[in-house]
Design a protein around this motif. Structure first.
Motif, short mmCIF file in Angstrom:
data_model
loop_
_atom_site.label_atom_id
_atom_site.label_comp_id
_atom_site.label_asym_id
_atom_site.label_seq_id
_atom_site.Cartn_x
_atom_site.Cartn_y
_atom_site.Cartn_z
N SER A 304 -13.33 90.94 -44.27
CA SER A 304 -14.62 90.26 -44.28
C SER A 304 -14.85 89.59 -45.63
N PRO A 305 -15.87 88.71 -45.74
CA PRO A 305 -16.14 88.02 -47.02
C PRO A 305 -16.47 88.96 -48.17
N ASP A 306 -16.91 90.20 -47.90
CA ASP A 306 -17.19 91.13 -49.00
C ASP A 306 -16.02 92.04 -49.29
N GLY A 307 -14.83 91.69 -48.78
CA GLY A 307 -13.62 92.44 -49.13
C GLY A 307 -13.39 93.70 -48.33
N VAL A 308 -14.13 93.93 -47.24
CA VAL A 308 -13.93 95.11 -46.41
C VAL A 308 -12.82 94.83 -45.40
N MET A 309 -11.81 95.69 -45.39
CA MET A 309 -10.73 95.59 -44.41
C MET A 309 -11.14 96.42 -43.20
N GLU A 310 -11.32 95.76 -42.06
CA GLU A 310 -11.80 96.42 -40.86
C GLU A 310 -10.69 96.51 -39.84
N GLY A 311 -10.42 97.73 -39.36
CA GLY A 311 -9.37 97.93 -38.38
C GLY A 311 -9.84 97.65 -36.97
N VAL A 312 -8.97 97.07 -36.15
CA VAL A 312 -9.22 96.82 -34.73
C VAL A 312 -8.33 97.78 -33.95
N PHE A 313 -8.95 98.65 -33.12
CA PHE A 313 -8.22 99.73 -32.46
C PHE A 313 -8.07 99.45 -30.96
N SER A 314 -7.11 100.17 -30.36
CA SER A 314 -6.79 99.95 -28.95
C SER A 314 -7.92 100.34 -28.01
N ASN A 315 -8.89 101.14 -28.48
CA ASN A 315 -10.02 101.50 -27.63
C ASN A 315 -11.15 100.47 -27.70
N GLY A 316 -10.88 99.33 -28.34
CA GLY A 316 -11.85 98.25 -28.41
C GLY A 316 -12.83 98.36 -29.54
N LEU A 317 -12.73 99.40 -30.36
CA LEU A 317 -13.68 99.60 -31.45
C LEU A 317 -13.11 99.07 -32.76
N LYS A 318 -14.01 98.86 -33.71
CA LYS A 318 -13.64 98.47 -35.06
C LYS A 318 -14.30 99.45 -36.04
N ARG A 319 -13.65 99.70 -37.16
CA ARG A 319 -14.27 100.49 -38.22
C ARG A 319 -13.64 100.12 -39.56
N PRO A 320 -14.42 100.22 -40.65
CA PRO A 320 -13.87 99.92 -41.97
C PRO A 320 -12.72 100.86 -42.34
N LEU A 321 -11.69 100.29 -42.94
CA LEU A 321 -10.55 101.07 -43.42
C LEU A 321 -10.54 101.16 -44.94
N ALA A 322 -10.94 100.10 -45.63
CA ALA A 322 -10.92 100.08 -47.09
C ALA A 322 -11.73 98.89 -47.56
N GLN A 323 -12.05 98.88 -48.84
CA GLN A 323 -12.71 97.73 -49.45
C GLN A 323 -12.00 97.39 -50.75
N ILE A 324 -11.72 96.10 -50.94
CA ILE A 324 -11.03 95.63 -52.14
C ILE A 324 -11.99 95.74 -53.33
N ALA A 325 -11.51 96.30 -54.44
CA ALA A 325 -12.34 96.43 -55.65
C ALA A 325 -12.31 95.15 -56.46
N MET A 326 -13.42 94.86 -57.11
CA MET A 326 -13.51 93.73 -58.03
C MET A 326 -14.09 94.19 -59.35
N ALA A 327 -13.73 93.49 -60.42
CA ALA A 327 -14.22 93.82 -61.76
C ALA A 327 -14.74 92.57 -62.43
N THR A 328 -15.75 92.73 -63.27
CA THR A 328 -16.26 91.63 -64.08
C THR A 328 -16.27 92.06 -65.54
N PHE A 329 -16.30 91.07 -66.44
CA PHE A 329 -16.28 91.31 -67.87
C PHE A 329 -17.37 90.47 -68.54
N ASN A 330 -17.92 91.01 -69.63
CA ASN A 330 -18.90 90.24 -70.39
C ASN A 330 -18.28 88.99 -71.00
N ASN A 331 -17.01 89.08 -71.40
CA ASN A 331 -16.34 87.96 -72.06
C ASN A 331 -14.93 87.80 -71.49
#
Length: 352
Positions: A304-331
């Protein structure tokens, strides 16, 4: 003479550095996530031949007389402006809109990159082209993400399963035709599930009541039976007023239930009846929904646009599997380049 030669040499050296930076920018024109650099020049300390003199009553002031000794590199700055988007067609490729860096781990050290050309290795690890692990937060078996924890390598394990969910809510709705003849059974069935994922076909059957006249304000009544195959789960009488809807409870008289409690394979569930009507016309009665599911295996994933990896399962359901981390710096320009389009935090970049 020597001073002029020395100044010229500093100019050659400084502009050679500038040409090196420009050449590097050109060489990396197709490098994913590359950020160009630019050189900032400044003059060196000047030799003073004469100091400034203040004006007096008898003489005017004098400006200082100085001879410059050349040029030097003040700094080489990295441009972290937003680059252009590029369509790759690969589901694991990502780009960052705005500020921030992907967090990676290589040889025990934490690095940061704007390059999102990622792939999955044989063990399901999300990696950069040079093998660094992409960091993030993995969800628990029920899809909950805990982003306050320390980031770990993002992995899509082979053979991951979505556990079964017991049905706790069943919805029955639609219209049962007014004027249905005695003995006619109108029914609808929906598959529900227990805590182990076993399927239970729950059937709701309505039969017009021919005995036991209801109160005068409730002219129509139906016997409702809920069954699990051949096992009877619950029975009740559903009433309808002259407007074709179930009336509210009347003190001292019959009332029409809006829901019934049943047990599905040892798990408690509620059957919602509030959406049933009785109007003249066609039969549209249907068990429309239930919230249980069997076990499912991972068939695919989306990001998804917020970095969440969502699994699609054989029972027709979806659920989050992981989210990509991001970091920011002052400089961000204070970060140190370490190759492979990656950077390392320094004392002047600030902490991630």
């Amino acid at each position: 003479m020597l001073r002029s030669l020395f100044s010229g040499i500093t100019g050659l050296r400084a502009h050679q550095t500038m040409m090196d930076v420009v050449g590097n920018n050109i060489a990396n024109v197709n490098s994913v996530g590359f950020k160009s650099s630019n050189v900032v020049f400044e003059d060196t300390l000047s030799q003073q031949l004469r100091s400034a003199g203040a004006p007096t009553a008898s003489a005017g002031g004098m400006n200082p007389a100085q001879v410059g000794l050349g040029v030097k590199i003040a700094g080489i700055n990295t441009n972290f402006g937003q680059g252009a988007a590029q369509l790759t067609g690969r589901s694991t490729d990502m780009m960052i809109q705005g500020d921030g860096f992907f967090v990676t781990q290589a040889q025990g050290q934490q690095l940061y990159t704007r390059a999102g050309a990622f792939s999955l290795d044989a063990q399901g690890n999300l990696t950069t082209p040079d093998g660094a692990l992409v960091m993030g937060w993995e969800a628990d078996p029920y899809g909950e993400l805990h982003t306050n924890a320390t980031p770990t390598p993002v992995t899509l394990p082979v053979g991951i399963l979505n556990p079964p969910n017991a049905t706790t809510s069943v919805t029955v709705g639609g219209n049962i035709p007014a004027g249905t003849g005695a003995g006619t059974v109108i029914s609808s069935t929906i598959n529900c599930y227990d805590a182990q994922g076993n399927v239970h076909p729950i059937q709701a059957s309505f039969t017009p009541t021919t005995t036991g006249a209801p109160p005068t304000s409730v002219p129509d009544s139906w016997d409702l039976t809920l069954t699990d195959g051949t096992t009877q789960l619950a029975t009740s009488t559903v009433l309808f007023n002259g407007l074709g809807v179930a009336p509210p409870a009347i003190p001292g008289q019959l009332s029409s239930p809006t829901s019934l409690a049943i047990t599905i394979g040892g798990s408690s569930a509620t059957v919602d009846l509030s959406g049933i009507t009785q109007f003249a016309g066609s039969n549209t009665l249907a068990a429309t929904d239930q919230n249980g599911s069997p076990m499912g295996s991972l068939q695919g994933y989306t990001i998804s646009p917020d970095g969440v990896m969502e699994g699609v399962f054989s029972n027709g359901l979806k659920r989050p599997l992981a989210q990509i981390a991001m970091a920011t710096f002052n400089n961000p320009p204070g970060m140190e380049k370490v190759g492979n389009s990656s950077y390392r935090a320094t004392t002047n970049s600030g902490a991630a």
